[in-house]
Design a protein around this motif. Structure first.
Motif, short mmCIF file in Angstrom:
data_model
loop_
_atom_site.label_atom_id
_atom_site.label_comp_id
_atom_site.label_asym_id
_atom_site.label_seq_id
_atom_site.Cartn_x
_atom_site.Cartn_y
_atom_site.Cartn_z
N UNK A 29 14.47 -17.28 -24.77
CA UNK A 29 13.76 -16.35 -23.88
C UNK A 29 13.28 -17.14 -22.68
N UNK A 30 13.53 -16.64 -21.47
CA UNK A 30 13.11 -17.33 -20.26
C UNK A 30 12.47 -16.33 -19.30
N UNK A 31 11.29 -16.65 -18.80
CA UNK A 31 10.59 -15.79 -17.85
C UNK A 31 11.26 -15.86 -16.50
N UNK A 32 11.45 -14.69 -15.86
CA UNK A 32 12.06 -14.63 -14.54
C UNK A 32 11.02 -14.38 -13.46
N UNK A 33 10.11 -13.41 -13.68
CA UNK A 33 8.99 -13.16 -12.78
C UNK A 33 7.88 -12.52 -13.58
N UNK A 71 11.86 -7.48 -26.65
CA UNK A 71 10.81 -6.85 -25.85
C UNK A 71 9.43 -7.34 -26.22
N UNK A 72 8.97 -7.07 -27.44
CA UNK A 72 7.62 -7.50 -27.82
C UNK A 72 7.44 -9.01 -27.83
N UNK A 73 8.49 -9.78 -28.14
CA UNK A 73 8.34 -11.24 -28.11
C UNK A 73 8.00 -11.70 -26.70
N UNK A 81 0.29 -9.69 -24.09
CA UNK A 81 0.10 -8.86 -25.28
C UNK A 81 -0.50 -9.72 -26.39
N UNK A 82 -1.44 -9.15 -27.14
CA UNK A 82 -2.10 -9.86 -28.24
C UNK A 82 -1.05 -10.35 -29.24
N UNK A 83 -0.93 -11.67 -29.44
CA UNK A 83 0.09 -12.18 -30.37
C UNK A 83 -0.20 -11.89 -31.83
N UNK A 84 -1.43 -11.48 -32.15
CA UNK A 84 -1.79 -11.24 -33.54
C UNK A 84 -1.75 -9.76 -33.93
N UNK A 85 -1.35 -8.90 -33.00
CA UNK A 85 -1.36 -7.47 -33.30
C UNK A 85 -0.05 -6.98 -33.87
N UNK A 86 0.09 -5.66 -33.94
CA UNK A 86 1.30 -4.99 -34.41
C UNK A 86 1.85 -4.15 -33.27
#
Length: 339
Positions: A29-33, A71-73, A81-86
């Motif tokens: 996974x790589x961020x683009x913007x 998407x969520x990752x 996004x909260x990494x500990x949520x669902x």
């Protein structure tokens, strides 16, 4: 590109809401913007669920699962996004005409699945944000080295664990006792080879009324469909049930090819409420006579559409529309003969 394996270890799997390493398909996974990122996924050459098909093509639900992971990752890694949520899937759609057209080169079909799938992700749709919940619209553009597969979209609600517990109330994992799995319909009738992957029982087709119905079957011991933490029926299982009923009924209702030559290429689904494990679910299908092919009819001339809904406890829990095509027709449209 950073490897997902470097970021996600066995103790971090809740970030993807998967519980077993063989079920993680992201490779990078790589961020683009600020709202876009690029993900890659590896297509398995053999998998107990995703390659258990009579048609030798990439499974569209495998691609949807890649989207569900990417998407969520990326949302948790890049947009706060909260990494500990669902996360809860509110709706999803996909259009994948490239699966059954010349966009997939012959060498990338039977037995030679592409090594890498690229997903361009746009997480720009964020209409609601609260302390314990955040709604995000993820859009995906999917390609393989041989060409463009299509697009997908998911509306996801990210929630904290405490809000999820509130939403579930008394129906937590400890309270839900899944119904015993009913006897499955014969796998070949719904495009499968293994009974463990069949999620339908008691299929009845009324060709005179262009309708079909079935009971949802829950093989909760199937680790590709259910993880140990699930306290409700996953949306992906409902989509699989819709696909199986389409394949099982299409020949008699629409005059389509038999299940072994029919494939799902597009769908729109909305999920209105949790589908519980401990109560029966009726699956109903009706042929959709509208000619709308969402731009796919040129590449896939033999296109059939169906309406599908899931009823539990007298309420519609989920509903949607599917599109199928004949593998033979699609191959000929792409200039290739099928045996």
């Amino acid at each position: 590109m950073a490897s997902v394996e470097d970021c996600v270890g066995a103790g971090d799997l809740p970030m993807l809401d998967r519980w077993a390493l063989p079920e993680i398909f992201l490779t990078g996974v790589r961020k683009m913007d600020e709202q876009e990122y690029l993900a890659t996924a590896g297509a398995p050459k053999a998998h107990a669920y995703f390659t258990d098909h009579q048609t030798e093509t990439i499974d569209p639900l495998f691609l949807l699962e890649c989207c569900r992971q990417a998407g969520p990752y990326g949302g948790r890694e890049f947009i706060g996004i909260d990494p500990d949520g669902k996360f809860l899937l509110h709706s999803c759609s996909f259009r994948l005409p490239g699966l059954a057209s010349s966009a997939v080169a012959p060498g990338e079909l039977p037995g030679e699945l592409p090594a890498e799938i690229t997903l361009a992700v746009d997480a720009g749709g964020r209409p609601h944000s609260r302390a314990r919940a955040r709604k995000v619209s993820y859009a995906f553009d999917l390609t393989i080295p041989g060409g463009h597969l299509g697009t997908a979209r998911m509306e996801v609600r990210h929630v904290s664990h405490e809000l999820y517990d509130t939403l579930r109330g008394r129906r937590g994992a400890a309270a839900a006792r899944p119904l015993a799995a009913a006897a499955p319909v014969a796998p070949h009738l719904v495009g499968r080879t293994r009974a463990s992957n069949v999620v339908l029982a008691d299929v009845v087709v009324d060709a005179g009324r262009d309708e079909a119905r079935a009971a949802l079957r829950l093989p909760t011991d199937n680790s590709s469909l259910f993880g140990p933490s699930y306290d409700h029926v996953p949306a992906m299982v409902l989509i699989e049930a819709a696909r199986q009923l389409c394949l099982g009924a299409s020949a008699r209702i629409s005059g389509a090819a038999a299940a072994e030559r029919t494939m799902l290429v597009a769908a729109d689904f909305s999920f209105h409420r949790f589908v519980e494990l401990d109560a029966p679910v009726a699956v109903r299908l009706a042929a959709d006579t509208r000619a709308d092919g969402h731009g796919m009819t040129a590449a896939l001339p033999e296109l059939h559409s169906y309406r599908v809904e899931f009823e539990q406890g007298g309420e519609i829990a989920a509903a949607g529309r599917t599109w199928t095509t004949s593998v033979r027709t699609a191959a000929l449209a792409g200039g290739r003969e099928m045996p």
